[in-house]
Design an enzyme around this catalytic site. Structure first.
Site, PDB file in Angstrom:
ATOM      1  N   VAL A   1       0.846  -1.196   0.000  1.00 17.29           N
ATOM      2  CA  VAL A   1       0.000   0.000   0.000  1.00 17.29           C
ATOM      3  C   VAL A   1       0.883   1.249   0.000  1.00 17.29           C
ATOM      4  O   VAL A   1       0.542   2.263  -0.594  1.00 17.29           O
ATOM      5  CB  VAL A   1      -1.008   0.007   1.182  1.00 17.29           C
ATOM      6  CG1 VAL A   1      -0.320   0.052   2.530  1.00 17.29           C
ATOM      7  CG2 VAL A   1      -1.984   1.153   1.062  1.00 17.29           C
TER       8      VAL A   1
ATOM      9  N   GLY B   1      -5.615   6.899   8.788  1.00 13.19           N
ATOM     10  CA  GLY B   1      -6.251   6.383   7.574  1.00 13.19           C
ATOM     11  C   GLY B   1      -6.791   4.987   7.832  1.00 13.19           C
ATOM     12  O   GLY B   1      -7.211   4.659   8.940  1.00 13.19           O
ATOM     13  N   ARG B   2      -6.733   4.161   6.777  1.00 14.27           N
ATOM     14  CA  ARG B   2      -7.309   2.807   6.861  1.00 14.27           C
ATOM     15  C   ARG B   2      -6.741   2.029   8.045  1.00 14.27           C
ATOM     16  O   ARG B   2      -7.482   1.477   8.871  1.00 14.27           O
ATOM     17  CB  ARG B   2      -7.022   2.044   5.553  1.00 14.27           C
ATOM     18  CG  ARG B   2      -7.764   2.595   4.346  1.00 14.27           C
ATOM     19  CD  ARG B   2      -7.204   2.008   3.067  1.00 14.27           C
ATOM     20  NE  ARG B   2      -5.887   2.529   2.782  1.00 14.27           N
ATOM     21  CZ  ARG B   2      -5.579   3.306   1.734  1.00 14.27           C
ATOM     22  NH1 ARG B   2      -6.497   3.600   0.848  1.00 14.27           N
ATOM     23  NH2 ARG B   2      -4.357   3.750   1.544  1.00 14.27           N
TER      24      ARG B   2
ATOM     25  N   ARG C   1      -3.823  15.161   8.075  1.00 15.95           N
ATOM     26  CA  ARG C   1      -3.986  16.417   7.346  1.00 15.95           C
ATOM     27  C   ARG C   1      -5.460  16.827   7.302  1.00 15.95           C
ATOM     28  O   ARG C   1      -5.809  17.974   7.487  1.00 15.95           O
ATOM     29  CB  ARG C   1      -3.422  16.270   5.926  1.00 15.95           C
ATOM     30  CG  ARG C   1      -1.911  16.162   5.933  1.00 15.95           C
ATOM     31  CD  ARG C   1      -1.357  15.876   4.574  1.00 15.95           C
ATOM     32  NE  ARG C   1      -1.732  14.549   4.095  1.00 15.95           N
ATOM     33  CZ  ARG C   1      -1.078  13.888   3.152  1.00 15.95           C
ATOM     34  NH1 ARG C   1      -0.039  14.433   2.566  1.00 15.95           N
ATOM     35  NH2 ARG C   1      -1.469  12.685   2.773  1.00 15.95           N
TER      36      ARG C   1
ATOM     37  N   ARG D   1       6.637   3.724   8.290  1.00 17.70           N
ATOM     38  CA  ARG D   1       7.922   3.591   7.600  1.00 17.70           C
ATOM     39  C   ARG D   1       9.007   4.088   8.548  1.00 17.70           C
ATOM     40  O   ARG D   1       8.786   5.055   9.299  1.00 17.70           O
ATOM     41  CB  ARG D   1       7.964   4.443   6.317  1.00 17.70           C
ATOM     42  CG  ARG D   1       7.182   3.878   5.143  1.00 17.70           C
ATOM     43  CD  ARG D   1       7.845   2.647   4.547  1.00 17.70           C
ATOM     44  NE  ARG D   1       7.130   2.121   3.399  1.00 17.70           N
ATOM     45  CZ  ARG D   1       6.192   1.162   3.439  1.00 17.70           C
ATOM     46  NH1 ARG D   1       5.852   0.624   4.589  1.00 17.70           N
ATOM     47  NH2 ARG D   1       5.613   0.750   2.333  1.00 17.70           N
TER      48      ARG D   1
ATOM     49  N   HIS E   1       9.642  -5.744   9.727  1.00 19.42           N
ATOM     50  CA  HIS E   1       8.654  -5.279   8.736  1.00 19.42           C
ATOM     51  C   HIS E   1       7.681  -6.407   8.333  1.00 19.42           C
ATOM     52  O   HIS E   1       7.631  -6.814   7.165  1.00 19.42           O
ATOM     53  CB  HIS E   1       9.369  -4.710   7.496  1.00 19.42           C
ATOM     54  CG  HIS E   1       8.522  -3.754   6.717  1.00 19.42           C
ATOM     55  ND1 HIS E   1       9.036  -2.674   6.030  1.00 19.42           N
ATOM     56  CD2 HIS E   1       7.185  -3.713   6.495  1.00 19.42           C
ATOM     57  CE1 HIS E   1       8.055  -2.017   5.432  1.00 19.42           C
ATOM     58  NE2 HIS E   1       6.913  -2.640   5.696  1.00 19.42           N
TER      59      HIS E   1
HETATM   60  P1  NDP Z   1      -3.857   5.765   4.388  1.00 22.80           P
HETATM   61  O1  NDP Z   1      -3.521   6.576   3.191  1.00 22.80           O
HETATM   62  O2  NDP Z   1      -5.255   5.265   4.552  1.00 22.80           O
HETATM   63  O3  NDP Z   1      -3.463   6.565   5.716  1.00 22.80           O
HETATM   64  C1  NDP Z   1      -2.331   7.370   5.783  1.00 22.80           C
HETATM   65  C2  NDP Z   1      -2.555   8.429   6.842  1.00 22.80           C
HETATM   66  O4  NDP Z   1      -1.364   9.226   6.926  1.00 22.80           O
HETATM   67  C3  NDP Z   1      -3.705   9.385   6.532  1.00 22.80           C
HETATM   68  O5  NDP Z   1      -4.482   9.585   7.679  1.00 22.80           O
HETATM   69  C4  NDP Z   1      -2.978  10.673   6.154  1.00 22.80           C
HETATM   70  O6  NDP Z   1      -3.723  11.835   6.439  1.00 22.80           O
HETATM   71  C5  NDP Z   1      -1.764  10.577   7.063  1.00 22.80           C
HETATM   72  N1  NDP Z   1      -0.740  11.522   6.675  1.00 22.80           N
HETATM   73  C6  NDP Z   1       0.000  11.563   5.546  1.00 22.80           C
HETATM   74  N2  NDP Z   1       0.803  12.640   5.554  1.00 22.80           N
HETATM   75  C7  NDP Z   1       0.566  13.281   6.725  1.00 22.80           C
HETATM   76  C8  NDP Z   1       1.063  14.462   7.318  1.00 22.80           C
HETATM   77  N3  NDP Z   1       1.978  15.205   6.704  1.00 22.80           N
HETATM   78  N4  NDP Z   1       0.586  14.834   8.525  1.00 22.80           N
HETATM   79  C9  NDP Z   1      -0.342  14.096   9.151  1.00 22.80           C
HETATM   80  N5  NDP Z   1      -0.868  12.970   8.640  1.00 22.80           N
HETATM   81  C10 NDP Z   1      -0.416  12.579   7.441  1.00 22.80           C
HETATM   82  O7  NDP Z   1      -2.832   4.551   4.366  1.00 22.80           O
HETATM   83  P2  NDP Z   1      -2.898   3.159   5.153  1.00 22.80           P
HETATM   84  O8  NDP Z   1      -3.490   3.392   6.487  1.00 22.80           O
HETATM   85  O9  NDP Z   1      -3.471   2.134   4.282  1.00 22.80           O
HETATM   86  O10 NDP Z   1      -1.324   2.860   5.290  1.00 22.80           O
HETATM   87  C11 NDP Z   1      -0.491   3.756   6.000  1.00 22.80           C
HETATM   88  C12 NDP Z   1       0.962   3.416   5.832  1.00 22.80           C
HETATM   89  O11 NDP Z   1       1.283   2.255   6.587  1.00 22.80           O
HETATM   90  C13 NDP Z   1       1.404   3.045   4.415  1.00 22.80           C
HETATM   91  O12 NDP Z   1       1.644   4.195   3.636  1.00 22.80           O
HETATM   92  C14 NDP Z   1       2.666   2.239   4.659  1.00 22.80           C
HETATM   93  O13 NDP Z   1       3.775   3.093   4.667  1.00 22.80           O
HETATM   94  C15 NDP Z   1       2.455   1.665   6.045  1.00 22.80           C
HETATM   95  N6  NDP Z   1       2.259   0.222   6.045  1.00 22.80           N
HETATM   96  C16 NDP Z   1       3.152  -0.557   6.732  1.00 22.80           C
HETATM   97  C17 NDP Z   1       2.962  -1.904   6.820  1.00 22.80           C
HETATM   98  C18 NDP Z   1       3.923  -2.737   7.576  1.00 22.80           C
HETATM   99  O14 NDP Z   1       4.145  -3.875   7.186  1.00 22.80           O
HETATM  100  N7  NDP Z   1       4.480  -2.251   8.664  1.00 22.80           N
HETATM  101  C19 NDP Z   1       1.842  -2.585   6.163  1.00 22.80           C
HETATM  102  C20 NDP Z   1       0.974  -1.679   5.459  1.00 22.80           C
HETATM  103  C21 NDP Z   1       1.187  -0.326   5.426  1.00 22.80           C
HETATM  104  P3  NDP Z   1      -4.778  12.445   5.370  1.00 22.80           P
HETATM  105  O15 NDP Z   1      -5.715  11.312   5.057  1.00 22.80           O
HETATM  106  O16 NDP Z   1      -5.422  13.529   6.110  1.00 22.80           O
HETATM  107  O17 NDP Z   1      -3.990  12.846   4.167  1.00 22.80           O
HETATM  108  C1  DGY Z   2       3.057  -1.888   2.619  1.00 22.33           C
HETATM  109  O1  DGY Z   2       2.165  -2.524   2.029  1.00 22.33           O
HETATM  110  O2  DGY Z   2       3.293  -0.696   2.412  1.00 22.33           O
HETATM  111  C2  DGY Z   2       3.834  -2.631   3.667  1.00 22.33           C
HETATM  112  O3  DGY Z   2       4.892  -1.946   4.151  1.00 22.33           O
HETATM  113  C3  DGY Z   2       4.128  -4.049   3.342  1.00 22.33           C
HETATM  114  O4  DGY Z   2       2.926  -4.747   3.296  1.00 22.33           O
END
Ligand code: NDP
Ligand code: DGY
Length: 326
Positions: free
Chosen positions: A82, A161-162, A184, A243, A291
């Site tokens: 994602v 987010g999600r 945001r 991240r 991770h």
């Molecule tokens: P979403 O896009 O649904 O959520 C991301 C959130 O980050 C949103 O609420 C967004 O706010 C917020 N955000 C981004 N930039 C800022 C900022 N400058 N200030 C404040 N908030 C900010 O993504 P997901 O929830 O699906 O995934 C989130 C992240 O999790 C992924 O991008 C990935 O990097 C990480 N991830 C890690 C995994 C792992 O294995 N550890 C697995 C899956 C994901 P807004 O909506 O208001 O823009």
């Molecule tokens: C993602 O999807 O961004 C994770 O980091 C690995 O699933």
């Protein structure tokens, strides 16, 4: 344009993935794949990208300007993740290349793992298990291995987010006091979840548990630095499943060593893999996972099938099941 049955489009896959995903691709395309368990070497990726219409990649593949310059026929990049911070989105957009990714289907797995990491950190599970194994468990003792409970805690989310929202829904059953979030934009789901939007400073100031669930971008880069740690509670637990780059890691080491905050649980680090001799591994108040947020077999299968289906859709001139709109 739709490919005739005579001319099959070409796809490169940068990792060993499951048969189902390969079958989806092979039905429509000529597929070449990197067969190593390590990331594909840049030179190998450069050689292959020049030939193909579609790229199946993962988060360790840096899809940068230089590489894209060689990708003369590339129409679609589909990442099995994602997060898309490994893709140079501006350059991709300029070239009119479409992007597929895998939101939603990994949300539950990642939320579950984040809660596991939180409990492992706050209740000192790894430290306690290690102590028991090496003979430090001598008797039941009133204050040995005590941690921090979730009951009555204020849980803050940076990024809601999600994934952040699914973690919050699950944490409510732990009898927490309140949920705060910073993102945001205001989230319509916040009311149902019972979460209040606050600014970054208030999030730092009030959270007993601070969960980082944002995407990685220029604005979130190293936002958790010493300045932020000093504004957190001394007893705060930081959990990062977003991240590694969101945290200024050297500052975190210092903050954990000097007990500026109580502890940290990290599913993501800088770099990845984190070298086994890294100082973070030596700290009892830090739990590190490699991770594995989305790492359930079912989830990874769904992710790889979706990644393949995104490619096939573009090459067959159909709507992508999961397109990142640039
Ligand atoms: P979403 O896009 O649904 O959520 C991301 C959130 O980050 C949103 O609420 C967004 O706010 C917020 N955000 C981004 N930039 C800022 C900022 N400058 N200030 C404040 N908030 C900010 O993504 P997901 O929830 O699906 O995934 C989130 C992240 O999790 C992924 O991008 C990935 O990097 C990480 N991830 C890690 C995994 C792992 O294995 N550890 C697995 C899956 C994901 P807004 O909506 O208001 O823009
Ligand atoms: C993602 O999807 O961004 C994770 O980091 C690995 O699933």
């Amino acid at each position: 344009q739709r490919y005739s049955s005579m001319i099959r489009p070409k796809v490169y896959v940068t990792r060993i993935v499951d048969d189902e995903a390969m079958d989806i691709l092979k039905k429509h395309c000529d597929v070449t794949a990197w067969s190593g368990t390590d990331p594909v070497p840049p030179a190998e990726l450069e050689k292959n990208i020049a030939q193909v219409d579609g790229l199946f990649c993962v988060l360790t593949d840096k899809i940068n300007k230089k590489l894209l310059g060689m990708a003369k026929n590339l129409k679609v990049i589909s990442t099995m993740s994602v997060g898309y911070d490994h893709l140079d989105i501006n350059e991709i957009k300029k070239r009119g290349i479409r992007v597929g990714y895998t939101p939603d289907i990994l949300t539950d797995s990642t939320a579950e793992l984040t809660i596991g990491l939180l409990l492992a950190t706050s209740r000192r599970l790894i430290e306690a298990n290690t102590a028991a194994k090496v003979g430090h468990w001598q008797t039941w003792s009133p204050f040995w291995m005590c941690g921090i409970g979730l009951k009555n805690a204020t849980v803050g989310f940076f990024g809601f987010g999600r994934i952040g929202q699914e973690i919050a829904r699950r944490l409510k059953t732990f009898k927490i006091k309140e949920i705060l979030y910073t993102s945001r934009s205001a989230k319509k789901e916040a009311e149902e979840i019972g979460a209040s939007k606050v600014n970054f400073n208030d999030l730092l100031k009030h959270s007993d548990f601070l969960i980082v669930a944002c995407s990685f971008n220029e604005d979130t880069k190293e936002i958790f630095n010493m300045n932020a740690f000093r504004n957190m509670k001394k007893n705060a637990v930081l959990i990062n499943s977003s991240r590694g780059g969101v945290v200024k890691q050297d500052d975190l080491v210092k903050a954990l060593e000097e007990k500026v905050i109580w502890g940290a649980g990290l599913d993501v680090t800088t770099p990845e893999p984190l070298p086994p001799n890294h100082v973070l591994f030596k700290l009892d108040n830090c739990v590190i996972l490699p991770h594995i947020g989305s790492a359930t077999t079912d989830c990874r299968k769904e992710m790889s099938a979706l990644t393949a289906n995104n490619i096939v859709a573009v090459l067959n001139n159909q709507q992508m099941p999961s397109e990142l709109h640039l």
